[in-house]
Design an enzyme around this catalytic site. Structure first.
Site, PDB file in Angstrom:
ATOM      1  N   LYS A  32      22.577  -7.895   2.016  1.00 18.36           N
ATOM      2  CA  LYS A  32      23.953  -7.529   2.372  1.00 18.36           C
ATOM      3  C   LYS A  32      24.951  -7.910   1.286  1.00 18.36           C
ATOM      4  O   LYS A  32      25.911  -7.181   1.042  1.00 18.36           O
ATOM      5  CB  LYS A  32      24.355  -8.134   3.712  1.00 18.36           C
ATOM      6  CG  LYS A  32      24.542  -9.644   3.729  1.00 18.36           C
ATOM      7  CD  LYS A  32      25.040 -10.124   5.075  1.00 18.36           C
ATOM      8  CE  LYS A  32      25.177 -11.635   5.098  1.00 18.36           C
ATOM      9  NZ  LYS A  32      26.169 -12.147   4.157  1.00 18.36           N
ATOM     10  N   THR A  33      24.724  -9.049   0.617  1.00 14.11           N
ATOM     11  CA  THR A  33      25.653  -9.457  -0.448  1.00 14.11           C
ATOM     12  C   THR A  33      25.595  -8.468  -1.608  1.00 14.11           C
ATOM     13  O   THR A  33      26.619  -8.115  -2.201  1.00 14.11           O
ATOM     14  CB  THR A  33      25.319 -10.888  -0.941  1.00 14.11           C
ATOM     15  OG1 THR A  33      25.315 -11.766   0.183  1.00 14.11           O
ATOM     16  CG2 THR A  33      26.345 -11.370  -1.940  1.00 14.11           C
ATOM     17  N   ASP A 218      32.659  -9.724   5.524  1.00 15.60           N
ATOM     18  CA  ASP A 218      31.284 -10.226   5.540  1.00 15.60           C
ATOM     19  C   ASP A 218      31.069 -11.036   6.826  1.00 15.60           C
ATOM     20  O   ASP A 218      32.016 -11.606   7.362  1.00 15.60           O
ATOM     21  CB  ASP A 218      31.075 -11.113   4.306  1.00 15.60           C
ATOM     22  CG  ASP A 218      29.618 -11.513   4.108  1.00 15.60           C
ATOM     23  OD1 ASP A 218      28.737 -10.890   4.731  1.00 15.60           O
ATOM     24  OD2 ASP A 218      29.367 -12.439   3.316  1.00 15.60           O
TER      25      ASP A 218
END
Length: 728
Positions: A32-33, A218
């Site tokens: 995801k990062t 996030d």
């Protein structure tokens, strides 16, 4: 050009989509990062001004890591992004717009300790007996209510269920008033006050809606009611917003996080598109299969199935133990075996537990087994008393209305201003509707304060006034160094010549060093900016992955991290899951999500352990193993027999006795007369290591009470006890 070749097809779709609201459901270890950083770089490359992009995270560490990665993709443009935690970004907005909600820009931020201190002072002022109410629980309740957007009036009108609630309502109302009087905000206010700002002033809201053309979040599953409301205020139904998260990793409901924010996003934003990242790059097929077989027992979730092209990997090992000491020895044994057989380092291992109290047995055993370790989640550096004392001085220099910080330093270092004097000054301040700081100038008007103490107060006020003037003339590091020197605190601690005082002096030295580093990195930064940064920092910002030690931590602290080998300990009912008193199925589901987080931190090997008995609440409790063990598909797990391990690996008292005294200087009590005192460490060949709790009598009739390990209390006649005493 931003290279998208390293992305898989699903990641690439999420990065390049730019039509409107969208949510990226990113499973554990799915990159995801990488998606977030590439997306931001892609947006800038395709015409977005970095200053119009707002990216929100949950830790400063995550924000810095993302900014570094974006910089490697697009260069210095990354410096102009609005990027940081919810608290730091909205605090920045509040600094700019403070006057619109009757604050000044130099407002103080109260951390949980400051808030607790304020609650305690209010309880005292309201004459509420502390045996009827717990200040820490009150502070926690106020925090929880604020996270649910329940103000004191709403609480009083619709949530009172007991006489205790009546008292909490009184404290909460006074707490709100006193914060505003102190020109201070607590952590919850840093999110509530922007909402108040936007509701009061539509022009300011319009300004920020226009400013932020693209908003990215996030760990969206960790947002609470207030944070989601802020997002909805800033982004229209068809606006440019990208949310990244995993509902299966929502584990913070106890601090107000709402997993339903993620589940309801497509209802609130009907045009939203959903992307699923289901390929895992972290764990083996076996670990992933085991985690998936557990989380599928939750009913409230976004459907997803993680998969990986990684190796099949070893089965999970279930280690059955006799008690918590045996569990710790088994884990120590396995770590040593794994290091030897697989050529691993200590830093490749992490031991997770559900509650902080479980670390004690691990610490004892790891010390005896000479296994270096670090505990994540101990007392944070900036929450250590002496560090907070110096920071409190700095808070008063920037905000003279900050009564809590002023109270903290009024008699630090000791200057003869006791609580009786302080209480009289507070009463005077309340009567004349002035601040405590202003009262110090009028201390000669306060009745019943001796002339000597009045002079002490006056001299203290002159010291503060001088440094308030110097604040604009010196750099931050020069100012703090000069202040610490004038307060003479380092000499004060070093003259005490005991270990605790020396540690306090070292902590202040470390603080001065960190301020110099901060000043060198940000020479233009103000004192207010420095204070804000250290107040919003968390203990997880200090995780040092360069040290070669085993990591011990709670599962909550482990979120976002990964290790080659993971141990999940204490897998028993009422420990993990935490209690058998669930009022709603959702609580069981959150505990299951927490277990899922624990499993998915592991890359190569995963060990689960449970004990038949455990020392809890002052007595031995017999445990039944966790339901979560039963929920793992049996094809992914193998059981080890803990009883044999206990006999083979747990040392006898005699072995521990010789090992402990092998390399330290000791005195055999029977051979030499010693003045024993409370706290002296002793060793008995049968009972093991202990501490003296009481000494009675003299000569041949002298007796001692010793607390040996395992809370084993013995009364011994010294003449016959054959104790060995550690020579300190």
């Amino acid at each position: 050009m931003v290279d998208l070749k390293s992305l898989n097809p699903e990641q690439k779709q999420a990065v390049t989509y730019n039509e409107g609201p969208h949510i990226v459901v990113a499973g554990a270890g799915s990159g995801k990062t990488r998606v977030l950083t590439h997306k931001i770089a892609y947006l800038i490359e395709h015409g977005y001004d970095p200053q119009t992009i707002l990216s929100l995270t949950f830790t400063n560490k995550a924000a810095k890591e993302m900014q570094t990665r974006i910089k490697s993709l697009i260069g210095s443009k990354a410096d102009y992004l609005w990027m940081g935690t919810f608290h730091s970004v909205f605090c920045k907005i509040l600094r700019i717009e403070a006057e619109a909600i009757n604050y000044t820009r130099n407002f103080s931020i109260y951390d949980t300790d400051d808030s607790l201190s304020l609650v305690q002072n209010i309880i005292n002022e309201l004459n509420i007996a502390t045996d009827t109410i717990n200040p820490s629980q009150v502070r926690h309740r106020i925090s929880y209510l604020k996270n649910l957007m329940i103000d004191p009036d709403t609480f009083r009108k619709g949530h009172i269920q007991s006489p205790i609630d009546e008292k909490i309502a009184d404290i909460y109302a006074r707490y709100k008033v006193q914060l505003e009087a102190n020109n201070a905000m607590d952590f919850e206010d840093l999110l509530l006050k922007p909402l108040e700002l936007f509701e009061r002033n539509k022009k300011i809201l319009a300004k920020y809606k226009k400013k932020f053309e693209y908003l990215l979040v996030d760990e969206f599953q960790d947002t609470n009611v207030v944070q989601y409301e802020l997002l909805k205020q800033l982004v229209a139904k068809d606006g440019k917003i990208c949310l990244v998260g995993d509902d299966a990793q929502s584990i913070y409901s106890w601090r107000g996080a709402e997993v339903k924010n993620m589940l309801n996003f497509t209802k609130d934003y009907p045009k939203a598109k959903t992307f699923r990242l289901e390929r895992n790059y972290r764990s083996t097929k076996t670990i992933l299969g085991a985690a998936d077989s557990v989380i599928k027992n939750n009913s409230n979730q976004i459907p997803k199935t993680l998969w990986t092209e990684n190796e099949e990997g070893d089965l999970l090992s279930l280690v059955k133990c006799t008690d918590e000491k045996d569990e710790a020895y088994q884990i120590a044994r396995i770590i040593k075996e794994e290091i030897h057989s697989r050529k691993l380092s200590l830093k490749d291992f992490a031991v997770f537990y559900r509650t902080n109290a479980q670390s004690r047995a691990m610490e004892d055993v790891f010390t005896r087994e000479r296994l270096p370790y670090v505990i994540i989640g101990g007392i944070e550096f900036y929450k250590r008393k002496e560090v907070k004392d110096i920071v409190a001085y700095l808070k008063v220099l920037t905000n003279q209305k900050d009564e809590e910080s002023l109270l903290r330093i009024m008699n630090f270092p000791q200057r003869g201003i006791g609580m009786t004097t302080i209480n009289r000054m507070i009463a005077f301040a309340r009567k004349h509707n002035i601040t405590l700081f202003e009262t110090m100038s009028r201390v000669f008007e306060v009745i019943d304060i001796k002339e000597r103490i009045q002079k002490n107060v006056k001299n203290f006020k002159l010291l503060l006034d001088r440094y308030i003037q110097l604040k604009s003339k010196l750099s931050i590091s020069e100012l703090v160094k000069s202040l610490v020197d004038e307060l003479n605190v380092l000499s004060y601690f070093r003259e005490e010549k005991n270990l605790e005082a020396m540690e306090r002096a070292d902590n202040i030295d470390q603080l001065l060093a960190s301020i110099m580093e901060y000043n060198a990195a940000k020479p233009e930064a103000t004192l207010e900016e420095y204070i804000q940064e250290v107040t919003l920092i968390t203990d997880l910002e200090f995780v040092d992955d360069k040290k070669n030690v085993v990591t011990l931590m709670t599962v909550h602290s482990a979120k976002g991290l990964e290790f080659p080998v993971v141990f999940v300990s204490g897998l028993e009912e009422e420990i993990f899951p935490l209690a058998n008193r669930f009022s709603a199925e959702a609580s069981v589901e959150e505990e299951r999500r927490l277990f899922y987080v624990a499993l998915t931190r592991a890359e190569k090997r995963l060990f689960l352990s449970h004990a038949r008995s455990r020392y809890r609440f002052g007595e031995v409790a017999y445990q039944s193993r966790s339901r979560f063990i039963e929920e793992i598909d049996h094809k992914f797990i193998e059981e080890e027999d803990g009883a044999a391990g206990r006999r083979a690996n747990r040392k006898s008292k005699r072995e521990m006795y010789y090992e402990y005294f092998e390399n330290v200087e000791y005195i055999d009590f029977s051979q030499k007369q010693i003045n024993l005192k409370i706290g002296t460490r002793v060793m008995h060949e049968k009972f093991g290591l202990g501490k003296i709790a009481q000494v009675v009598g003299a000569g041949d009739n002298q007796r001692v009470t010793v607390i040996f390990e395992g809370n084993n209390v013995k009364q011994l006649m010294l003449k016959f006890a054959k104790l060995k005493v550690l020579n300190n």
